[in-house]
Write a protein that holds these residues in place. Structure first.
Motif, PDB file in Angstrom:
ATOM      1  N   UNK A 213       0.869  -1.189   0.000  1.00 33.19           N
ATOM      2  CA  UNK A 213       0.000   0.000   0.000  1.00 33.19           C
ATOM      3  C   UNK A 213       0.901   1.232   0.000  1.00 33.19           C
ATOM      4  N   UNK A 214       0.294   2.409  -0.050  1.00 34.03           N
ATOM      5  CA  UNK A 214       1.086   3.636  -0.008  1.00 34.03           C
ATOM      6  C   UNK A 214       1.516   3.879   1.427  1.00 34.03           C
ATOM      7  N   UNK A 215       2.800   3.970   1.661  1.00 31.70           N
ATOM      8  CA  UNK A 215       3.291   4.348   2.994  1.00 31.70           C
ATOM      9  C   UNK A 215       3.326   5.863   3.048  1.00 31.70           C
ATOM     10  N   UNK A 216       2.691   6.420   4.076  1.00 34.90           N
ATOM     11  CA  UNK A 216       2.604   7.887   4.120  1.00 34.90           C
ATOM     12  C   UNK A 216       3.407   8.449   5.285  1.00 34.90           C
ATOM     13  N   UNK A 217       4.219   9.407   4.991  1.00 33.92           N
ATOM     14  CA  UNK A 217       4.998  10.094   6.032  1.00 33.92           C
ATOM     15  C   UNK A 217       4.537  11.543   6.077  1.00 33.92           C
ATOM     16  N   UNK A 218       4.186  11.998   7.254  1.00 33.02           N
ATOM     17  CA  UNK A 218       3.804  13.399   7.366  1.00 33.02           C
ATOM     18  C   UNK A 218       4.951  14.137   8.024  1.00 33.02           C
ATOM     19  N   UNK A 219       5.566  15.015   7.277  1.00 31.74           N
ATOM     20  CA  UNK A 219       6.817  15.596   7.754  1.00 31.74           C
ATOM     21  C   UNK A 219       6.919  17.088   7.447  1.00 31.74           C
ATOM     22  N   UNK A 220       7.830  17.721   8.147  1.00 32.28           N
ATOM     23  CA  UNK A 220       8.154  19.122   7.877  1.00 32.28           C
ATOM     24  C   UNK A 220       8.868  19.228   6.548  1.00 32.28           C
ATOM     25  N   UNK A 221       8.720  20.357   5.912  1.00 25.65           N
ATOM     26  CA  UNK A 221       9.441  20.466   4.641  1.00 25.65           C
ATOM     27  C   UNK A 221      10.941  20.638   4.878  1.00 25.65           C
ATOM     28  N   UNK A 222      11.269  21.044   6.078  1.00 29.36           N
ATOM     29  CA  UNK A 222      12.688  21.107   6.411  1.00 29.36           C
ATOM     30  C   UNK A 222      13.311  19.709   6.324  1.00 29.36           C
ATOM     31  N   UNK A 223      12.591  18.752   6.907  1.00 33.49           N
ATOM     32  CA  UNK A 223      13.059  17.368   6.842  1.00 33.49           C
ATOM     33  C   UNK A 223      13.035  16.856   5.412  1.00 33.49           C
ATOM     34  N   UNK A 224      12.002  17.258   4.711  1.00 31.00           N
ATOM     35  CA  UNK A 224      11.897  16.813   3.323  1.00 31.00           C
ATOM     36  C   UNK A 224      13.142  17.194   2.546  1.00 31.00           C
ATOM     37  N   UNK A 225      13.668  18.361   2.877  1.00 27.64           N
ATOM     38  CA  UNK A 225      14.858  18.803   2.152  1.00 27.64           C
ATOM     39  C   UNK A 225      16.111  18.100   2.630  1.00 27.64           C
ATOM     40  N   UNK A 226      16.184  17.871   3.919  1.00 29.99           N
ATOM     41  CA  UNK A 226      17.417  17.311   4.468  1.00 29.99           C
ATOM     42  C   UNK A 226      17.531  15.805   4.263  1.00 29.99           C
ATOM     43  N   UNK A 227      16.437  15.122   4.577  1.00 29.53           N
ATOM     44  CA  UNK A 227      16.520  13.669   4.682  1.00 29.53           C
ATOM     45  C   UNK A 227      16.320  12.986   3.334  1.00 29.53           C
ATOM     46  N   UNK A 228      16.997  11.880   3.143  1.00 29.53           N
ATOM     47  CA  UNK A 228      16.671  11.049   1.990  1.00 29.53           C
ATOM     48  C   UNK A 228      15.663   9.982   2.402  1.00 29.53           C
ATOM     49  N   UNK A 229      14.941   9.477   1.439  1.00 35.49           N
ATOM     50  CA  UNK A 229      14.084   8.324   1.712  1.00 35.49           C
ATOM     51  C   UNK A 229      14.967   7.086   1.670  1.00 35.49           C
ATOM     52  N   UNK A 230      14.824   6.292   2.715  1.00 37.85           N
ATOM     53  CA  UNK A 230      15.758   5.189   2.859  1.00 37.85           C
ATOM     54  C   UNK A 230      15.001   3.879   2.720  1.00 37.85           C
ATOM     55  N   UNK A 231      15.354   3.109   1.729  1.00 38.97           N
ATOM     56  CA  UNK A 231      14.652   1.844   1.483  1.00 38.97           C
ATOM     57  C   UNK A 231      15.630   0.700   1.694  1.00 38.97           C
ATOM     58  N   UNK A 232      15.301  -0.172   2.615  1.00 38.35           N
ATOM     59  CA  UNK A 232      16.195  -1.284   2.913  1.00 38.35           C
ATOM     60  C   UNK A 232      15.512  -2.591   2.537  1.00 38.35           C
ATOM     61  N   UNK A 233      16.179  -3.397   1.774  1.00 39.24           N
ATOM     62  CA  UNK A 233      15.639  -4.709   1.414  1.00 39.24           C
ATOM     63  C   UNK A 233      16.306  -5.745   2.300  1.00 39.24           C
ATOM     64  N   UNK A 234      15.502  -6.570   2.941  1.00 38.61           N
ATOM     65  CA  UNK A 234      16.051  -7.553   3.869  1.00 38.61           C
ATOM     66  C   UNK A 234      15.553  -8.946   3.524  1.00 38.61           C
ATOM     67  N   UNK A 235      16.285  -9.914   4.028  1.00 34.20           N
ATOM     68  CA  UNK A 235      15.878 -11.306   3.867  1.00 34.20           C
ATOM     69  C   UNK A 235      15.350 -11.775   5.216  1.00 34.20           C
ATOM     70  N   UNK A 236      14.106 -12.223   5.220  1.00 36.09           N
ATOM     71  CA  UNK A 236      13.499 -12.649   6.477  1.00 36.09           C
ATOM     72  C   UNK A 236      14.104 -13.977   6.918  1.00 36.09           C
ATOM     73  N   UNK A 237      14.418 -14.029   8.174  1.00 37.77           N
ATOM     74  CA  UNK A 237      14.996 -15.242   8.721  1.00 37.77           C
ATOM     75  C   UNK A 237      14.260 -15.563  10.007  1.00 37.77           C
ATOM     76  N   UNK A 238      13.692 -16.736  10.082  1.00 43.95           N
ATOM     77  CA  UNK A 238      12.857 -17.056  11.236  1.00 43.95           C
ATOM     78  C   UNK A 238      13.668 -17.153  12.521  1.00 43.95           C
ATOM     79  N   UNK A 239      14.841 -17.710  12.425  1.00 41.28           N
ATOM     80  CA  UNK A 239      15.561 -18.027  13.647  1.00 41.28           C
ATOM     81  C   UNK A 239      16.626 -17.001  14.006  1.00 41.28           C
ATOM     82  N   UNK A 240      17.307 -16.505  13.000  1.00 39.42           N
ATOM     83  CA  UNK A 240      18.370 -15.543  13.316  1.00 39.42           C
ATOM     84  C   UNK A 240      17.936 -14.146  12.853  1.00 39.42           C
ATOM     85  N   UNK A 241      18.842 -13.211  13.013  1.00 42.16           N
ATOM     86  CA  UNK A 241      18.525 -11.841  12.604  1.00 42.16           C
ATOM     87  C   UNK A 241      18.340 -11.779  11.100  1.00 42.16           C
TER      88      UNK A 241
END
Lengths: 1029, 453
Positions: free
Chosen positions: A54-82
């Motif tokens: 679905x659409x993930x929505x972030x409500x933020x200051x435009x100051x943050x919008x300018x400073x921060x990058x959108x960070x997308x992390x792809x992970x492998x799910x592991x039941x037992x370990x991290x």
């Protein structure tokens, strides 16, 4: 709360296998912005997951919008370990904040891991809903456009040029924090990447605020740099030129509009016949200002030491120009003086902007680094730059100029010693363009100085010259004085009249220095610097003369410090400006004329030099018009005329003068000669069809094709011999550079005739071992710290190189034409887009013919693969018509790309434009920083393999971002930083790369004529067939 | 101290030697003039071969890193071929020098080496993508123009038919892979190239093995190969799956193309897909049911009446048309028996594998002994097949046609035609002769040099 950021994760592909047992991956994605994190579901057991979140929505200051990058992390799910991280994508959402740039980011991004590189791709959709905030005291500056391009962007026009903006942000380098001792390299790299991304966001926001304050809406020539100061911190600084840009209505391509709103201003006095001598304008006597840094280091005020350029002034002579000039100067000065620094980072200007050019001004200062104690108040760094800028300003004043154009700043750091350098071109500007210039002098200055030569005229006072120089009357208008040589850091103005072609001119220099620490080291370096600059200048001057040219554009002097050597590299593009006098020859002055054999040697040398000059004249097609006859009737004083008449025989005089001014010693002369002869021999052996320059366009060549290639090349050499002399080092260094060029020519031989534009050399002398040790101690408990470097590592980096394919003028002989055809075929076939325009009939013809021949070539290639001979191919080759082949090829190519939409081709170029195309839209600035590290260097193909793949990955990520913004090219691309560290013993290496550029959408000029692209292929082929038969 | 050497080989052909001599002097000049900081020794060894050996010694500085990356990946297809041939960088540089690369753009050996290294590195990095060609189009890492992609893939999957001939019918397993060095020695193809080709076979085999539908199309879809190349791969996959015996001495005269043709015939006549394209099963296996039914053909030789009738029909058709008529008449029963027995035996996997060797031993060799020409064999088989249709009591027409379709066309194939003639004159292993002597000489020289230094 003025912004809502929405992100959607669509799908992934080509993911790496994370589960060895099943050879599959259970992937999910974390989306993070600021402190908010969302997760997608786990998509089990697939290498091509379809999340369709679905659409993930972030409500933020435009100051943050300018400073921060959108960070997308792809992970492998592991039941037992991290959960294992697969990789990350940082998306800078800045382009979405400006209403005129991109509206959505959507596309495939490479998933990047700092240890493993690119691991698969992810499809992401990002949108921003921005609520307007008109709060005066806001901290954000959304909507200010940033351009790396150092000229007014193509689809805009400059309403006003406000001037210099700069900002600087400091922070601690995460690499050197205590926590780095315990965290993994991956975590530390990611922390660093994130921090730098944040800092550059902050920097842009702050600069944007300044621009808004000034009333502008854009920053042009935005130049951001990192200083990795090691333990003392991390500095991110940026400079740029604030402008108010108006968007041009597409279609109306009037480049030059407009400026003064108010033509009937009181100050636009009709030219007075009074012969007033300049009063306020006469520059103050130049006094070498000595900057004292904290540690007794001195900045060299090169202008006082070295005759940077020939100059002169003609204020008293011009009939009406004098008073007008004065007026102009007063105006401009008043306009500019209110500004702290009248600097402009632009190198290309709208016509009429530049009035006169004084010459290159530069300042350097050597500083000792110390820890930045309070990151929020970076006063020391600010103060340092302030000092340098002041100095530049005063230099410019000394040249009678009130502004500096083509301004840039750089640093080089070696341990705790840091050299700050700034350089630019002193110039007089037309005040119409400034804000205060709405108080504008609207009169026709241009009459006084015709546009094609006006900028060459000296801005300073003839009788009060800051340094000795020879002045002559302008060869173009014969009314004002011009210097004999002109050095500048800007691009060649479009209106300039040039004779022949230009060429790349480089001066290279190596100086050894004793190893030292701290203050002593800084002093030693600052003592060496002036001499280096002087020598570089002499080399440039001589090489220029050898090429029979009289002006340098795009001059860039880089000095880098190593532990026991200093390297200087100056590159520029030499041209023959028609307005300037012809350069004299070079003469060798021997010290001991009694010695006969020596004399002979000298005379042979002299002969060779003369021959070379003659040959270079041919090579660069420089045939200065013999303008002596017409002089008779012209209103030139006798003294001047006689000088002009002597122009051919003058060489000897000038030479002696040159010698005098340099106070040559015997050895020096010989050395110079040696260098000259070397470069001469190499340039002569240069294969025809290659041109190179470091400016945007090659002077004297106008027929560009759209075939364009951008390369990055990095080389590292190790010197095995520690105690080399200055001369030995010089020779080696020169050889390195020459060899690099040679190997480029070889690699690009298939593109002949082509032109390497915007060649940008960067050199560095890293102390490998020391850096290594520092970097890796946290992870290594054994304190074998100071392995003294037995070897000196000279690192020659050559980056940002754009290759253009160009036609030599159509007046060339048959063979040449043949060549060019081949080329066009090459470029077109690679684009799959016929670019040739029917207007240039002769060239076109060939290109069509050639396209056919490439098809035939292709056919042959195919035939090679065919063993038993298929019906299709045999029949088509029998018929000898290219048509069926085309069809079969197109069939095949469609077959070859079955997987949905093919990858968009994204062009990259360090130039601010793409030849034969039109930039339709600027989508925003690309500014990315990557770190890559490996602990299995050997397995990745050694250092070369490692760096090769990293650079390729960086290109891929830049392309992906541009494509996601909807663009198809990056202009003004540059690789700002490329720091490489290795430790072969530990099988480790690390590399940092910073790239920037402007994402754009372009259309081919030929596309505008509405030809359905599908049919064109067949159509052109038929025409081609007709053409050949 | 780093020692490099380069060997220039003037081509032994006399007309070209002159040119090469010029090249060589030119090269030497280039060497001594333009490469800085190096001392060069010029020595002539083995005067018999008239070879120049230039030793490049004592570099004052060494290149640690040399990288050249373009936004659009530029590839020199000639260098690509050298890479595919499995040459090392230094060998490739030598080959390029011999081809006169130094004369372009005033290059020197250093430049050439650097260029070759760069290119090789690029290919090596692309290799991963070439393993699944469909990815090459959608990946983002390298921007390669579409037509270059096609060439890259096509060339990567191309193979030497000499090599393919060696591997044909063998199990594509680790064991075979270990024997590659023998094949490499035998064929003169570098081990690296052999490995690549072998891995290609194996990769294609693995992907296609379990897929349904026409074999050639599957290969084309997954590996984006041209039609002809896909067909060749289909043959390789088919042979590897059925493991036909091809290595016997008696079969050595047959080339890869001969077998590939046969494979094509087998696929189109004897597999399930051949009869019913809508069938679920695939092209890779022979149809079991069909092979079982082949037993029924025995009636042709077991039933005396039928055999006689068959003979009469064939003889009537062929009388006066072939020179070896007499012999044919005498041997008819033997030949017929051979062909039919061959068919009836095919229920056993072992016998299926020996199909080709049996065919050669039982049918082709007797014919050759009697000095039949190819045209005669063709004619005989055509009438032999057709005559069976006229036998009133023979009911297995369908099976017969399917069987004889392969046998007939295999014999008719123009390639077999050639090989039938060839077999009389050529040695059993014609492939070995293709080992190029220069490679040997170069190796010799290299070992010599290494010993010396």
């Amino acid at each position: 709360m003025p912004g809502k950021l929405k992100a959607k994760i669509v799908a992934g592909r080509h993911l790496p296998v994370m589960d060895r047992a099943s050879d599959l991956t259970d992937a999910f994605v974390e989306v993070k912005f600021g402190n908010t994190t969302f997760k997608t579901d786990v998509y089990p057991k697939s290498l091509n997951p379809q999340w369709n979140s679905e659409w993930f929505k972030f409500e933020v200051d435009d100051e943050d919008l300018q400073d921060e990058p959108l960070q997308i992390t792809v992970l492998d799910h592991d039941t037992y370990s991290a959960n294992d991280a697969i990789g990350k994508v940082y998306i800078d959402i800045d382009p979405l904040l400006s209403s005129e740039a991109a509206t959505v980011i959507s596309g495939w991004f490479p998933i990047y891991d700092t240890i493993h590189g690119i691991r698969g791709e992810i499809n992401v959709l990002v949108k921003v809903d921005l609520f307007n905030d008109l709060n005066r005291f806001r901290q954000s500056s959304c909507g200010v456009k940033f351009f790396c391009t150092t000229s007014i962007p193509r689809c805009y026009r400059a309403a006003l040029v406000h001037g210099f903006v700069e900002e600087l942000v400091v922070n601690e380098d995460p690499e050197y924090q205590w926590i780095d001792r315990i965290r993994t390299p991956r975590a530390s790299n990611e922390a660093r990447q994130r921090l730098i991304s944040l800092m550059s966001g902050e920097l842009q926001r702050k600069i944007g605020l300044k621009v808004l304050e000034m009333g502008g809406n854009a920053v042009v020539g935005y130049l951001q740099c990192f200083d990795l100061e090691g333990e003392s911190g991390l500095v991110v600084r940026a400079i740029g030129t604030a402008c108010t840009l108006d968007k041009l209505i597409p279609g109306s391509e009037i480049k030059e509009p407009v400026f003064s709103e108010d033509p009937t201003h009181p100050l636009s006095v009709p030219p007075t016949p009074l012969r007033t001598l300049p009063s306020s304008s006469s520059p103050p006597p130049f006094s070498p200002s000595k900057l004292c840094s904290r540690q007794s280091s001195s900045s060299d005020t090169d202008l006082s030491l070295t005759p940077k350029m020939g100059m002169g002034s003609g204020i008293s002579v011009g009939k009406e120009a004098g008073p007008l000039k004065t007026l102009l100067r007063q105006q401009a000065q008043s306009a500019l003086e209110q500004r702290e620094f009248p600097f402009f980072t632009l190198t290309c200007f709208p016509p009429g902007f530049l009035v006169h050019i004084g010459g290159v001004v530069s300042a350097r200062s050597v500083k000792l680094l110390d820890r930045i104690h309070n990151p929020d108040e970076p006063e020391t760094r600010d103060a340092w730059w302030e000092e340098i800028r002041q100095e530049i300003k005063s230099h410019a004043k000394a040249l009678g100029c009130h502004a500096v154009v083509g301004y840039s700043e750089s640093t080089t750091i070696c341990e705790e010693v840091c050299i700050l350098s700034a350089s630019g071109t002193a110039a007089m500007l037309n005040p119409r363009f400034m804000r205060e210039g709405s108080v504008c002098v609207y009169s026709r200055f241009d009459d006084a100085s015709p546009p094609s030569c006006g900028f060459c005229h000296i801005p300073y006072d003839e009788f009060n010259m800051p340094f000795p120089a020879q002045l002559t009357y302008c060869y173009h208008c014969r009314r004002q004085k011009v210097p004999d040589v002109l050095f500048t850091t800007i691009d060649l103005p479009a209106e300039a009249a040039v004779t022949g072609k230009g060429c790349l001119i480089q001066a290279r220099l190596c100086r050894t220095k004793k190893k030292a620490q701290g203050e002593v080291n800084a002093t030693a370096i600052s003592n060496l610097l002036p001499f280096m600059e002087y020598e570089l200048h002499t080399q440039l001057m001589n090489k220029l003369k050898l090429r029979c040219m009289n002006a340098l554009f795009g001059l860039r002097i880089q000095i880098s410090v190593g532990e026991n050597m200093l390297l200087g590299l100056a590159s520029a593009t030499g041209v023959y400006l028609s307005a300037l006098p012809a350069p004299g020859g070079i003469q060798i002055a021997g010290k001991t004329p009694s010695d006969l054999s020596y004399d002979q040697h000298i005379s042979t040398m002299q002969k060779r030099i003369n021959d070379t000059i003659a040959m270079n004249k041919e090579l660069y097609n420089i045939h200065p018009p013999e303008c002596i006859e017409e002089v008779v009737g012209s209103p030139i004083p006798d003294r001047q005329r006689s000088r002009l008449f002597r122009s051919t025989s003058e060489s000897s005089d000038e030479l002696s003068e040159l010698d005098l001014s340099h106070g040559k010693k015997d050895a020096f002369v010989l050395e110079v000669c040696y260098a000259l002869l070397r470069c001469l021999s190499i340039y002569l052996s240069l294969s025809p069809g290659f041109y190179s320059c470091n400016t945007e366009v090659m002077p004297g060549i106008y027929n560009w094709t759209s075939g364009l290639q951008m390369f990055t090349s990095v080389r590292v050499y190790r010197l095995n011999n520690a105690n080399l002399t200055n001369q030995g080092l010089n020779k080696i260094f020169t050889d390195l550079c020459e060899n690099l060029l040679k190997s480029l020519y070889f690699k690009l031989r298939s593109m002949i005739p082509c032109c390497l534009c915007h060649l940008n050399f960067t050199v560095a002398v890293p102390e490998e071992e020391l850096i290594q040790v520092r970097r890796h101690t946290p992870k290594n408990t054994s304190p074998i710290l100071f392995i003294f470097p037995i070897n000196i590592l000279v690192r020659v980096k050559e980056i940002k190189l754009c290759v253009f394919v160009c036609f030599p003028g159509s007046g060339e002989n048959e063979e040449q034409l043949q060549f060019s055809m081949e080329l066009c075929g090459e470029s077109t076939s690679s684009n799959n887009q016929p670019t040739a325009k029917p207007s240039v009939s002769s060239v076109d013809y060939g290109s069509f013919a050639d396209r056919c021949s490439t098809w035939l070539e292709l056919l042959r290639l195919k035939a090679h693969t065919i063993r038993r001979g298929s019906v299709k191919t045999t029949s088509s080759s029998e018929r000898c018509s290219p048509l069926p082949e085309v069809r079969s090829r197109s069939l095949r190519s469609t077959r070859s790309l079955p997987c949905g939409a093919p990858v968009t081709v994204v062009k990259m170029t360090p130039l601010s434009f793409l030849p034969r195309t039109r930039i339709v839209k600027y989508l925003g600035i690309i500014n990315m920083f990557f770190i890559r590290e490996t602990t299995s260097l050997r397995e990745e193909g050694g250092v070369s393999g490692f760096l090769h793949s990293f650079i390729a990955e960086v290109f891929a990520m830049v392309r992906a971002h541009v494509a996601a913004l909807g663009g198809n090219a990056v202009v003004s691309y540059s690789m700002k930083e490329c720091v490489f560290m290795e430790n072969p013993n530990k099988n480790q290496a690390q590399c940092l790369i910073n790239v920037s550029g402007d994402a754009v959408i372009f259309v081919r000029e030929s596309d505008q004529e509405a030809i359905p692209p599908l049919i064109t292929c067949g159509q052109t082929s038929t025409t081609g067939a007709d053409g050949t038969t | 101290m780093q020692i490099r050497y380069a060997v220039f080989t003037p081509i032994l052909c006399r007309t070209q030697r002159f040119n090469c001599a010029i090249n060589n002097t030119r090269l030497q000049m280039l060497f001594t003039q333009t490469v800085p900081g190096a001392i060069y020794l010029l020595a002539t060894v083995s005067p018999r071969l008239d070879r120049y050996i230039t030793l490049v010694k004592a570099y004052k500085m060494s290149m640690e890193l040399d990288v050249f990356v373009g936004n659009t990946t530029i590839m020199d297809m000639e260098v690509y071929q050298l890479w595919l041939d499995g040459l090392t960088v230094s060998d490739a540089v030598k080959v390029r020098m011999d081809e006169g690369a130094l004369l372009e753009c005033e290059a020197n050996p250093e430049v050439l080496t650097s260029d070759t290294m760069d290119q090789f590195r690029t290919f090596q990095m692309c290799e991963r993508l070439l393993h699944s060609p469909t990815k090459l189009g959608s990946q983002l890492l390298y921007q390669i123009p579409a037509q270059n992609q096609i060439i890259l893939i096509e060339r990567y999957y191309e193979f030497d038919s000499v090599f393919a001939r060696e591997v044909l019918g063998k199990k594509l397993s680790k064991g075979t892979k270990k024997d590659l060095d023998d094949i490499s020695c035998k064929t003169g193809i570098t081990l690296k190239s052999c490995r690549r080709q072998f891995d290609n076979f194996k990769r294609v085999f693995k992907v296609v093995e379990e897929l349904k539908g026409p074999l050639v199309e599957n290969i084309q879809r997954h590996f984006l190969l041209s039609d002809t190349l896909a067909r060749d791969y289909a043959a390789i996959v088919f042979f590897a799956n059925s493991r036909f015996e091809t290595g016997k001495r008696k079969l050595q005269y047959l080339s890869f193309q001969d077998f590939a043709f046969c494979a094509g015939q087998l696929i189109s006549y004897w597999t399930i897909g051949a009869m019913d394209s809508m069938m679920e099963d695939m092209d890779v296996d022979l149809e079991k049911e069909f092979l079982n039914e082949l037993k029924d053909l025995k009636v042709l030789v077991n039933d005396k009446d039928m055999m006689d009738q068959h003979k009469i029909l064939v003889c009537a058709a062929l009388r006066g048309k072939i020179k070896v008529y007499k012999l044919m008449e005498v041997n008819f029963k033997n030949l017929s028996r051979a062909l039919v027995n061959l068919a009836s035996k095919l229920t056993h996997t072992k016998d299926v594998r020996d199909l080709f060797i049996d065919l050669v031993e039982k049918f082709i060799e007797p014919c050759r002994y009697d000095r039949w020409t190819v045209a005669e064999i063709t004619l005989f088989l055509t009438h032999y097949t057709n005559a069976a249709h006229c036998l009133g009591t023979f009911r297995h027409q369908m099976i017969w046609d399917r069987y004889m379709g392969v046998i007939k066309s295999s014999q008719c194939s123009p390639l077999l035609h050639l090989s039938l003639i060839k077999v009389n004159y050529l040695s059993p292993t014609p492939s070995i002769s293709s080992v190029s002597p220069p490679v040997n000489i170069l190796n010799e020289l290299n070992t010599f040099l290494i010993c010396k230094l």
